[in-house]
Write a protein that holds these residues in place. Sequence first.
Motif, mmCIF file in Angstrom:
data_model
loop_
_atom_site.group_PDB
_atom_site.id
_atom_site.type_symbol
_atom_site.label_atom_id
_atom_site.label_comp_id
_atom_site.label_asym_id
_atom_site.label_seq_id
_atom_site.Cartn_x
_atom_site.Cartn_y
_atom_site.Cartn_z
ATOM 1 N N UNK A 190 0.840 -1.207 0.000
ATOM 2 C CA UNK A 190 0.000 0.000 0.000
ATOM 3 C C UNK A 190 0.872 1.255 0.000
ATOM 4 N N UNK A 191 0.371 2.374 -0.572
ATOM 5 C CA UNK A 191 -0.954 2.507 -1.172
ATOM 6 C C UNK A 191 -0.946 2.378 -2.708
ATOM 7 N N UNK A 192 0.233 2.188 -3.295
ATOM 8 C CA UNK A 192 0.327 2.274 -4.755
ATOM 9 C C UNK A 192 0.528 0.934 -5.454
ATOM 10 N N UNK A 193 0.527 -0.152 -4.714
ATOM 11 C CA UNK A 193 0.637 -1.461 -5.344
ATOM 12 C C UNK A 193 -0.555 -1.723 -6.254
ATOM 13 N N UNK A 194 -0.367 -2.621 -7.211
ATOM 14 C CA UNK A 194 -1.414 -2.917 -8.180
ATOM 15 C C UNK A 194 -2.725 -3.268 -7.502
ATOM 16 N N UNK A 195 -2.655 -4.102 -6.457
ATOM 17 C CA UNK A 195 -3.870 -4.512 -5.764
ATOM 18 C C UNK A 195 -4.621 -3.313 -5.198
ATOM 19 N N UNK A 199 4.016 10.596 2.982
ATOM 20 C CA UNK A 199 5.036 11.125 3.879
ATOM 21 C C UNK A 199 5.726 10.029 4.682
ATOM 22 N N UNK A 200 5.436 8.783 4.337
ATOM 23 C CA UNK A 200 6.086 7.684 5.031
ATOM 24 C C UNK A 200 5.673 7.559 6.477
ATOM 25 N N UNK A 201 4.468 7.999 6.803
ATOM 26 C CA UNK A 201 3.982 7.864 8.173
ATOM 27 C C UNK A 201 4.477 8.956 9.099
ATOM 28 N N UNK A 202 4.996 10.045 8.558
ATOM 29 C CA UNK A 202 5.590 11.077 9.402
ATOM 30 C C UNK A 202 4.556 11.924 10.133
ATOM 31 N N UNK A 232 4.717 -3.785 9.530
ATOM 32 C CA UNK A 232 5.214 -2.763 10.451
ATOM 33 C C UNK A 232 5.953 -1.644 9.726
ATOM 34 N N UNK A 233 6.529 -1.923 8.556
ATOM 35 C CA UNK A 233 7.247 -0.885 7.816
ATOM 36 C C UNK A 233 6.310 0.090 7.117
ATOM 37 N N UNK A 234 5.030 -0.262 7.027
ATOM 38 C CA UNK A 234 4.080 0.589 6.317
ATOM 39 C C UNK A 234 3.442 1.646 7.220
ATOM 40 N N UNK A 235 3.676 1.540 8.525
ATOM 41 C CA UNK A 235 3.040 2.462 9.472
ATOM 42 C C UNK A 235 4.051 2.943 10.501
ATOM 43 N N UNK A 290 -3.553 -9.296 13.830
ATOM 44 C CA UNK A 290 -2.738 -10.088 12.909
ATOM 45 C C UNK A 290 -1.898 -9.137 12.068
ATOM 46 N N UNK A 291 -0.701 -9.562 11.712
ATOM 47 C CA UNK A 291 0.183 -8.667 10.968
ATOM 48 C C UNK A 291 1.099 -9.466 10.045
ATOM 49 N N UNK A 292 1.285 -8.930 8.807
ATOM 50 C CA UNK A 292 2.303 -9.482 7.919
ATOM 51 C C UNK A 292 3.683 -9.148 8.497
ATOM 52 N N UNK A 293 4.588 -10.090 8.422
ATOM 53 C CA UNK A 293 5.943 -9.815 8.915
ATOM 54 C C UNK A 293 6.940 -10.689 8.175
ATOM 55 N N UNK A 294 8.087 -10.100 7.854
ATOM 56 C CA UNK A 294 9.180 -10.860 7.280
ATOM 57 C C UNK A 294 8.895 -11.462 5.930
ATOM 58 N N UNK A 295 8.002 -10.849 5.154
ATOM 59 C CA UNK A 295 7.677 -11.431 3.857
ATOM 60 C C UNK A 295 8.791 -11.169 2.837
#
Length: 438
Positions: free
Chosen positions: A141-146, A219-222, A252-255, A275-280
């Motif tokens: 997110x937010x610009x990925x194809x999906x 802004x990368x979560x700033x 965690x890198x997205x927020x 639940x969270x994606x991690x280490x993908x």
Amino acid sequence: MSGFDDSDFVRLLEIIDQTEKERQSETAGNFPKSTSIDGYGDYSGNYDRVVSGLIFAGGNDDGDDINDGPNLIYGNVYIEDGIIREIEERRGSSMKSLNWIVPRFVNAHTHIGDTLIKDPPLGPDVTPYAYKRDLDSLVRPPNGLKHQFLSALTQEDAVSSMESAIWDMYQSGISVFADFREGGLNGVSALIEASKNASRDIHPVIFGRPTFPQSYAENGGSSSSDILTSHSFLDELRDLLETSDGIGVSGANDLDEYVLAKIAAKTQSKRRKLAIHAGEKDRSDIESALSLDPDLLIHMTHAENEDIKTAADNRIPIAVCVRSNLVTGVGLPPILNMLEAGIPVCIGTDNVMLNSPDMFEELHFLSKIYGISDAALFRMANLNGAEALGCRFTGSIEIGKKADMMVLNAKSLNLKHVKNPLAGFVRRAGVSDILGLV
């Protein structure tokens, strides 16, 4: 003519006919009762239904040994009001049906919102016959194809496409699926409506996801302080926690860490699951994800021994999505190390745009790539997922649990001559072997 006897063939024709009727009926139920010969019959005793055959019973959900598989017994499963009331063991030679009675799957991680893009470009061409796979361009997110696709999707199309995905999962033997639902409240509402429209005996566990202003992502979560004082964000988070089963975080890198901490605290205070994606893609977000004390980790493809130990010490389940990882080219998770550490590993099929939501296929890949034992894979495909998602009513064939079972044709061309039914189920069985669902 093909390994079927007359009763099997008659039953198959009945199922095909009934399936077509169900497709056209908004109030359709399960497959009908037929004759007792094929194991779906009416029963003249005190129960609603009896299902007969080789039962993959139990699941040892009171134990911690991943290699404790099901007990394979010939007999009858007696059902009343949708609940397993009795399991009767009988001599195999006295059974009229030798079909396999197996618990339905628990799909521990899906994204069914992207069902309408089943053939996305997986990356830029690098030669006339190959492309470079790029995970971020597909799903970040937010610009990925999906996300670009989902932002332009109408609510009507979102509902209808997810309804078809639910139908697909139901017919492939899935009883529970856990979906990361993008799009905030609208996304959750669309999935709830799709589930109602599908009218299937399949249970969604919905992990909602708050929406964020475009400026925050750019802004990368700033601007975390603005987000945390925003009434719209806090109101949406509150409403998501009231309407869904929990929150599903993209990574965690997205927020910003303060936004993540706020989301985690609110989720846990409402006794919902996080639940969270991690280490993908790499290991950079694993430590932050673990610090949130989540209820479920997704992927952990690049987990190292210290990460696995932390997850094991905190009894955090991990949902692995191996076919998805292969499609996106991010690598393979260290599942054997996870199992060795005692982590309750479960299985997900991930994005529909990348792979069909077929748990049989996941089992085949896991078995062939890793050499995981049949008993361990069996548990990963049902009971581990049920426990991880808080769905203890299902996941195994046991007295007192919901009768979530599938009946497999033991005489199909695919399963005929199988000597070890557990190995046959894990390594070979497929959707085409399903005679019916209970």
